[in-house]
Enzyme design. Structure first.
Site, mmCIF file in Angstrom:
data_model
loop_
_atom_site.group_PDB
_atom_site.id
_atom_site.type_symbol
_atom_site.label_atom_id
_atom_site.label_comp_id
_atom_site.label_asym_id
_atom_site.label_seq_id
_atom_site.Cartn_x
_atom_site.Cartn_y
_atom_site.Cartn_z
ATOM 1 N N GLY A 134 10.777 24.240 -2.009
ATOM 2 C CA GLY A 134 10.040 23.219 -1.263
ATOM 3 C C GLY A 134 9.945 23.571 0.222
ATOM 4 O O GLY A 134 10.668 23.005 1.041
ATOM 5 N N TYR A 135 9.060 24.487 0.537
ATOM 6 C CA TYR A 135 8.854 24.898 1.932
ATOM 7 C C TYR A 135 7.518 24.348 2.471
ATOM 8 O O TYR A 135 7.481 23.573 3.402
ATOM 9 C CB TYR A 135 8.836 26.434 2.037
ATOM 10 N N SER A 136 6.388 24.818 1.856
ATOM 11 C CA SER A 136 5.061 24.533 2.429
ATOM 12 C C SER A 136 4.724 23.046 2.393
ATOM 13 O O SER A 136 5.108 22.326 1.466
ATOM 14 C CB SER A 136 3.980 25.276 1.645
ATOM 15 N N SER A 168 5.404 26.089 -6.654
ATOM 16 C CA SER A 168 5.369 26.727 -7.977
ATOM 17 C C SER A 168 6.501 26.175 -8.828
ATOM 18 O O SER A 168 7.621 25.977 -8.337
ATOM 19 C CB SER A 168 5.548 28.246 -7.847
ATOM 20 N N GLU A 251 13.016 36.902 -1.012
ATOM 21 C CA GLU A 251 11.693 36.824 -1.627
ATOM 22 C C GLU A 251 10.920 38.118 -1.356
ATOM 23 O O GLU A 251 10.277 38.692 -2.224
ATOM 24 C CB GLU A 251 10.915 35.628 -1.058
HETATM 25 C C1 LIG Z 1 0.274 31.435 -5.870
HETATM 26 C C2 LIG Z 1 0.982 30.711 -4.754
HETATM 27 C C3 LIG Z 1 2.261 30.207 -4.974
HETATM 28 C C4 LIG Z 1 2.909 29.509 -3.956
HETATM 29 N N1 LIG Z 1 4.147 28.992 -4.225
HETATM 30 C C5 LIG Z 1 4.799 28.293 -3.239
HETATM 31 C C6 LIG Z 1 6.088 27.693 -3.506
HETATM 32 O O1 LIG Z 1 6.639 27.794 -4.606
HETATM 33 N N2 LIG Z 1 6.679 26.995 -2.511
HETATM 34 C C7 LIG Z 1 6.128 26.845 -1.266
HETATM 35 O O2 LIG Z 1 6.738 26.237 -0.416
HETATM 36 N N3 LIG Z 1 4.890 27.391 -0.996
HETATM 37 C C8 LIG Z 1 4.223 28.102 -1.950
HETATM 38 N N4 LIG Z 1 2.971 28.635 -1.691
HETATM 39 C C9 LIG Z 1 2.339 28.362 -0.394
HETATM 40 C C10 LIG Z 1 2.225 29.569 0.508
HETATM 41 O O3 LIG Z 1 3.481 29.921 1.064
HETATM 42 C C11 LIG Z 1 1.193 29.218 1.599
HETATM 43 O O4 LIG Z 1 -0.042 29.022 0.943
HETATM 44 C C12 LIG Z 1 1.046 30.316 2.624
HETATM 45 O O5 LIG Z 1 2.206 30.415 3.405
HETATM 46 C C13 LIG Z 1 -0.165 30.031 3.565
HETATM 47 O O6 LIG Z 1 -0.071 28.753 4.104
HETATM 48 P P1 LIG Z 1 -1.302 27.711 3.991
HETATM 49 O O7 LIG Z 1 -1.787 27.716 2.583
HETATM 50 O O8 LIG Z 1 -0.857 26.439 4.590
HETATM 51 O O9 LIG Z 1 -2.449 28.358 4.875
HETATM 52 P P2 LIG Z 1 -2.583 28.282 6.462
HETATM 53 O O10 LIG Z 1 -1.298 28.711 7.092
HETATM 54 O O11 LIG Z 1 -3.127 26.944 6.829
HETATM 55 O O12 LIG Z 1 -3.675 29.389 6.716
HETATM 56 C C14 LIG Z 1 -5.082 29.159 6.532
HETATM 57 C C15 LIG Z 1 -5.817 30.414 6.949
HETATM 58 O O13 LIG Z 1 -5.570 30.683 8.352
HETATM 59 C C16 LIG Z 1 -5.019 31.992 8.510
HETATM 60 N N5 LIG Z 1 -4.008 31.974 9.568
HETATM 61 C C17 LIG Z 1 -2.993 31.067 9.729
HETATM 62 N N6 LIG Z 1 -2.258 31.384 10.813
HETATM 63 C C18 LIG Z 1 -2.804 32.510 11.341
HETATM 64 C C19 LIG Z 1 -2.490 33.326 12.475
HETATM 65 N N7 LIG Z 1 -1.424 33.063 13.248
HETATM 66 N N8 LIG Z 1 -3.267 34.422 12.710
HETATM 67 C C20 LIG Z 1 -4.329 34.712 11.903
HETATM 68 N N9 LIG Z 1 -4.692 33.963 10.834
HETATM 69 C C21 LIG Z 1 -3.928 32.882 10.554
HETATM 70 C C22 LIG Z 1 -4.370 32.315 7.170
HETATM 71 O O14 LIG Z 1 -4.271 33.726 6.967
HETATM 72 C C23 LIG Z 1 -5.325 31.668 6.180
HETATM 73 O O15 LIG Z 1 -6.423 32.502 5.938
HETATM 74 C C24 LIG Z 1 2.289 29.321 -2.682
HETATM 75 C C25 LIG Z 1 1.011 29.835 -2.472
HETATM 76 C C26 LIG Z 1 0.357 30.520 -3.490
HETATM 77 C C27 LIG Z 1 -1.026 31.048 -3.222
#
Ligand SMILES: Cc1cc2nc3c(=O)[nH]c(=O)nc-3n(C[C@H](O)[C@H](O)[C@H](O)COP(=O)(O)OP(=O)(O)OC[C@H]3O[C@@H](n4cnc5c(N)ncnc54)[C@H](O)[C@@H]3O)c2cc1C
Length: 411
Positions: A134-136, A168, A251
């Site tokens: 539970g991070y995001s 996940s 991870e």
């Molecule tokens: C298959 C899958 C499984 C996952 N499982 C888990 C899980 O079990 N637990 C959990 O906690 N999370 C999980 N996640 C979440 C994952 O960690 C996040 O989706 C990821 O960290 C990106 O965060 P966000 O989706 O909020 O996108 P955002 O951080 O909002 O990013 C949106 C866009 O902006 C870009 N961006 C953001 N910051 C910058 C920067 N500083 N410079 C340039 N570009 C930038 C990104 O590259 C992206 O294109 C999972 C994601 C996926 C796809």
């Protein structure tokens, strides 16, 4: 690096291979379709994975990297690499509880109390308790430290309120390692704590999110006045960022291991070294997707595949260089970001290429009567996007490489 394995490592490989040959049900082998599709769904596929996990666990083949006192074999990094390679080679079903065994287990060994280790590790290894991460949150992904889920002390408990997303396996989970804000007045990295939360507690709601693949692999989680005993705090109050980074380091290590074998395996499924085949289930480039010729007979197709193969081997060597550094006791280097970026982007390009080979058949999804390879390639094409985002997006990896490897100024 020396590419030869020691006698001890070769013996380890033989022992594992003999065990797998004797115990992996033939119906489970090389069955890339069944193991890839909807692997996190509830139902038969999940049950099959849990059953296989338990078989491996009862023979001592789970968490081999853990010290023996915590149920592992004390296996070296090289042996973990061999382990992944052998499981992948035989097409064994995916194991379960990766977030538990791969991330929170080692974190408890660093930061947890002996009581926490004794309570949680055995059931984690046996898959009696499934874990999720539970991070995001809706507003905190790449910038994880901005998370808003709150935990307030009340007697012997913390009371948690907030929302997590993209979790996940939350729909299978009994436990969650959860990042919460315990001091909203502190700088953002300093006011976070790391809690172990029972997912069956009153006030926890899990809602599945359906991905474009059709999978229900991840979820939204809501916490409404959820009481978490203080004994479930790991690493001290407001010290959660350091604890969370430990989980992320593990991870990354697991991801690096996967990357070494993954793309070569994907390519093997794309290309049939025997050349043309009329079997619709043969690797894609060998099957006849247009009248008369297989795609493999086209020199441009072979050139593209050769380019992919060169990249996949380069990624493998970057991974082995990383392994080599760690075997020498050095901290993980920048190879990890390079590898994550390279393998997830290459994977997407390979899947797009498969779509080109399939032409109109690429639109056929799982169970469509005319789908080639059971619609596996369109599934993998859609799933490839997630790999680019999860565990740090490509943009974030490029930032890391730009700033920490090339020494470029921050944008
Ligand atoms: C298959 C899958 C499984 C996952 N499982 C888990 C899980 O079990 N637990 C959990 O906690 N999370 C999980 N996640 C979440 C994952 O960690 C996040 O989706 C990821 O960290 C990106 O965060 P966000 O989706 O909020 O996108 P955002 O951080 O909002 O990013 C949106 C866009 O902006 C870009 N961006 C953001 N910051 C910058 C920067 N500083 N410079 C340039 N570009 C930038 C990104 O590259 C992206 O294109 C999972 C994601 C996926 C796809």
């Amino acid at each position: 690096m020396d590419f030869r394995f020691s006698d001890e490592d070769e013996n380890f490989r033989s022992e594992l291979r003999r065990w797998l040959e004797a115990n992996l049900p033939s119906g489970h082998r090389k069955n890339a379709f069944a193991i890839e599709f909807f692997a996190n769904e509830v139902g038969e596929e999940w049950e099959k994975r849990v059953a296989w996990h338990k078989t491996m666990h009862s023979a001592g083949w789970i968490a081999i990297q853990y010290p023996t006192q915590y149920g592992g074999r004390g296996a070296s990094l090289t042996q973990q690499y061999i382990y992944d390679e052998e499981l992948n080679h035989l097409g064994a079903p995916q194991l379960v509880n990766g977030q538990g065994i791969g991330l929170v287990g080692p974190t408890l060994m660093h930061w947890g109390t002996e009581e926490q280790r004794r309570r949680y590790l055995p059931k984690m290894l046996s898959a009696e308790e499934i874990w999720c991460q539970g991070y995001s949150e809706p507003g905190s992904g790449s910038d994880l430290a901005s998370l808003q889920t709150r935990a307030v002390e009340d007697g012997d408990d913390f009371v948690v309120n907030g929302q997590k997303v993209w979790t996940s396996d939350a729909h299978h989970a009994d436990m969650c390692f959860l990042l919460v804000r315990t001091d909203p007045t502190a700088p953002k990295h300093k006011g976070i704590s790391y809690l172990l939360v029972n997912m069956h507690s009153p006030g926890v709601t899990v809602r599945p999110l359906v991905q474009m693949t059709g999978d229900r692999g991840f979820n939204e989680m809501f916490f409404e006045d959820v009481r978490v005993p203080k004994r479930n705090l790991v690493g001290g109050k407001n010290n959660g960022w350091l604890v969370a980074l430990t989980s992320l380091m593990y991870e990354r290590r697991a991801r690096d291991m996967t990357a070494i074998v993954l793309e070569l395996a994907t390519l093997a499924r794309l290309v049939d070294k025997q050349g043309a085949s009329t079997d619709a289930r043969a690797p894609l480039a060998g099957s006849k997707t247009k009248p008369g010729n297989s795609a493999w007979e086209d020199s441009r197709v072979r050139q593209r595949i050769a380019e992919f193969a060169c990249e996949a081997w380069a990624i493998r060597y970057v991974g082995l260089r990383q392994l080599s550094r760690q075997l020498k006791g050095l901290p993980p280097g920048p190879e990890s970001s390079i590898q994550k970026l390279a393998f997830s982007e290459l994977n997407l390009r390979i899947q797009k290429f498969a779509m080109e080979l399939l032409g109109a058949y690429g639109q056929m999804t799982h169970q469509a009567p005319l789908a080639i390879d059971d619609g596996k390639w369109s599934y993998r094409m859609l799933a490839a996007r997630g790999m680019i985002i999860g565990a740090g997006t490509s943009e974030i990896q490029r930032n890391v490489i730009g700033e920490r490897v090339l020494g470029l100024p921050r944008g």
